[in-house]
Design an enzyme around this catalytic site. Structure first.
Site, PDB file in Angstrom:
ATOM      1  N   SER A 151       2.456 -16.883 -22.232  1.00  0.00           N
ATOM      2  CA  SER A 151       2.574 -18.302 -22.146  1.00  0.00           C
ATOM      3  C   SER A 151       3.096 -18.762 -20.887  1.00  0.00           C
ATOM      4  O   SER A 151       2.905 -19.950 -20.726  1.00  0.00           O
ATOM      5  CB  SER A 151       3.150 -18.845 -23.295  1.00  0.00           C
ATOM      6  OG  SER A 151       2.392 -18.618 -24.591  1.00  0.00           O
ATOM      7  N   LYS A 154       0.917 -21.059 -18.874  1.00  0.00           N
ATOM      8  CA  LYS A 154       0.872 -22.547 -19.146  1.00  0.00           C
ATOM      9  C   LYS A 154       1.605 -23.659 -18.137  1.00  0.00           C
ATOM     10  O   LYS A 154       1.379 -24.558 -17.895  1.00  0.00           O
ATOM     11  CB  LYS A 154       1.471 -22.873 -20.285  1.00  0.00           C
ATOM     12  CG  LYS A 154       0.789 -22.151 -21.571  1.00  0.00           C
ATOM     13  CD  LYS A 154       1.633 -22.649 -23.025  1.00  0.00           C
ATOM     14  CE  LYS A 154       0.640 -22.225 -24.203  1.00  0.00           C
ATOM     15  NZ  LYS A 154       0.569 -21.229 -24.499  1.00  0.00           N
ATOM     16  N   SER A 209       4.739 -24.122 -27.474  1.00  0.00           N
ATOM     17  CA  SER A 209       3.822 -23.062 -26.793  1.00  0.00           C
ATOM     18  C   SER A 209       2.283 -23.020 -27.318  1.00  0.00           C
ATOM     19  O   SER A 209       1.968 -22.114 -27.632  1.00  0.00           O
ATOM     20  CB  SER A 209       4.454 -21.689 -26.564  1.00  0.00           C
ATOM     21  OG  SER A 209       3.822 -21.058 -25.474  1.00  0.00           O
TER      22      SER A 209
END
Length: 464
Positions: A151, A154, A209
């Protein structure tokens, strides 16, 4: 008398001819500007209104090593791939510290001054610590090693998409938009049939997340495929060459990789955005659901101090992640006084689920403690944009003078090709030799006339 008269006539004729020929010489013109001296096109910049002062933003002082800025202190040694110190040469930093080539080497790369501790020994497969303002990389291990990012990708999604969407933009979520989210994905709890503001969805991305929030924002941004392409283009623009995007949420996918270096570049770019900093540093918030809201909390334990992890003083964020392939990953930034450091930690090999936070803590402590005593081993700054093609402008030919016009109107006969070619041209290289030849010829003629006049005078004297 006759001699002096002839000499004066010859010399006057020579001077007149030379002066006439000099009229043919072109006037001097200033040299055309060389494209190599043109100002370099400004490199792709970071967003204005930075929350963290970064080099390249308006009003930011030049970083050490930049033209006109003082250079760093000379290193006393470097850290080899094995982690041991090797003797260094006092004086200027090695060229590798300026062009970033040290970051392409395997193992730990660092140039601490004599008496400064080496970077901590960490278990992560790859890591990096940098000054967020200047972009100077203070130390790194395998900075360009391509690994699954989880993640932390991101961060690239945010720096790509945040500027394109108003935080007050609204979207009614459909079931189709939430299809095909990978099993085991982290979710914030987006509900189909509920209308969300972009700001709510961004809190779902940074705090929980949430891959579901990423999917909805991608739809608002023109679709999943368009967003993936925009992210890839953004990475290339920032000089992040190790990143290949398949899924914008960072979920494990074949071929999806990034590196500690690239993730640090994305994090540093985000720190220049007030919205990015605001979302990534939020500890908890309310998220809309059916008929009301529910609380969500940031999963970055180095920020919140949850689950037995001590919160790091001055932490700003940025993003943590975990997948089966990537292991635990983290991009974090902290500010102490007027200095902000940025670290990336990828896949620690021992220490448990919280090792990624503790290894990031060690890097931050080392970086703040080594201020002014480390020579950078590379830079996170974006590459300069290429210069546009420089148009070729031909200088206009000078206006011919009256003598040259006369010569062109009545050219020299063809039996004198060399003289014709040189006089007709306007270059000084052809005209000056002709002038000197003519002057020499007239001088010889004058000398001949003088001698002949003298001889006639002697004969006249004898006859008388």
């Amino acid at each position: 008398m006759i001699t002096r008269s002839v000499m004066r006539s010859a010399l006057s004729g020579t001077a007149a001819l030379a002066a006439g020929l000099l009229v043919l010489l072109p006037a001097s013109h200033p040299a055309a500007a060389d494209s190599r001296t043109d100002p370099v096109v400004r490199a792709p910049g970071l967003p204005a209104g930075a929350a963290i002062a970064v080099a390249g933003a308006p009003g930011t002082p030049a970083p050490p090593g930049a033209p006109g800025a003082p250079g760093p202190a000379a290193p006393s040694g470097s850290v080899s791939p094995s982690g041991s110190a090797s003797p260094g040469r006092p004086g200027a930093a090695p060229a590798a510290a300026l062009d970033g080539s040290m970051l392409r080497r395997d193992g730990v790369q660092a140039l601490p001054a004599r008496g400064t501790p080496a970077p901590p020994e960490l278990s992560a497969l790859s890591w990096l610590v940098a000054d967020a303002r200047t972009g100077d990389v203070l130390a790194a291990r395998d900075a360009h090693r391509k690994l699954p990012p989880a993640s932390t990708l991101k961060t690239l999604f945010a720096v790509t998409t945040l500027p394109r969407l108003s935080e007050h933009a609204e979207h009614l979520v459909t079931d189709e938009e939430l299809d095909d989210i990978g099993p085991g994905s982290s979710l914030v709890g987006v509900v189909p049939g509920v209308r969300y503001e972009a700001a709510d969805l961004w809190r779902g991305v940074f705090l929980s997340s949430g891959n579901d929030a990423v999917r909805v924002l991608s739809e608002m941004n023109g679709g999943l495929d368009a967003t993936v392409k925009q992210m890839q283009d953004k990475a290339k623009l920032l000089g992040a060459q190790d990143t290949h995007v398949v899924s914008p949420d960072g979920y494990d996918a074949p071929g999806q990789v990034s590196s500690a270096y690239d993730l640090a570049v994305f994090g540093r770019t985000g720190l220049a955005s007030r919205d990015f900093v605001r979302y990534s540093s939020t500890v908890d918030a309310e998220f809309p659901g059916y008929g009301g809201t529910f609380g969500i909390m940031n999963t970055n334990r180095l920020l919140t101090g949850a689950d037995g992890v001590e919160a790091y003083p001055g932490l700003i964020g940025v993003k943590n992640g975990y997948t089966t392939d990537a292991g635990y990953t983290l991009v974090a930034a902290a500010r102490h006084g007027d200095r902000t450091l940025l670290v990336t930690v990828m896949n620690p090999q021992w220490g448990g689920v919280h090792a990624v936070y503790e290894e990031a803590r060690e890097l931050l402590d080392w970086g703040f403690g080594a201020r002014g005593r480390v020579t950078p081993v590379g830079s996170l700054r974006p590459p300069p944009a290429p210069l546009p093609p420089h148009p070729t402008v031909e200088a206009a030919a000078p206006e011919p003078g009256p003598v040259e016009k006369a010569v062109r109107a009545h050219p020299v006969p063809s039996e004198s090709p060399a003289v014709h070619a040189r006089v007709a041209g306007s270059g000084a290289g052809g005209v000056l030799p002709v002038a000197f030849i003519c002057a020499a010829a007239l001088s010889a003629l004058a000398l001949f006339l003088v001698r002949r006049g003298a001889a006639r005078g002697r004969r006249g004297a004898r006859e008388s």
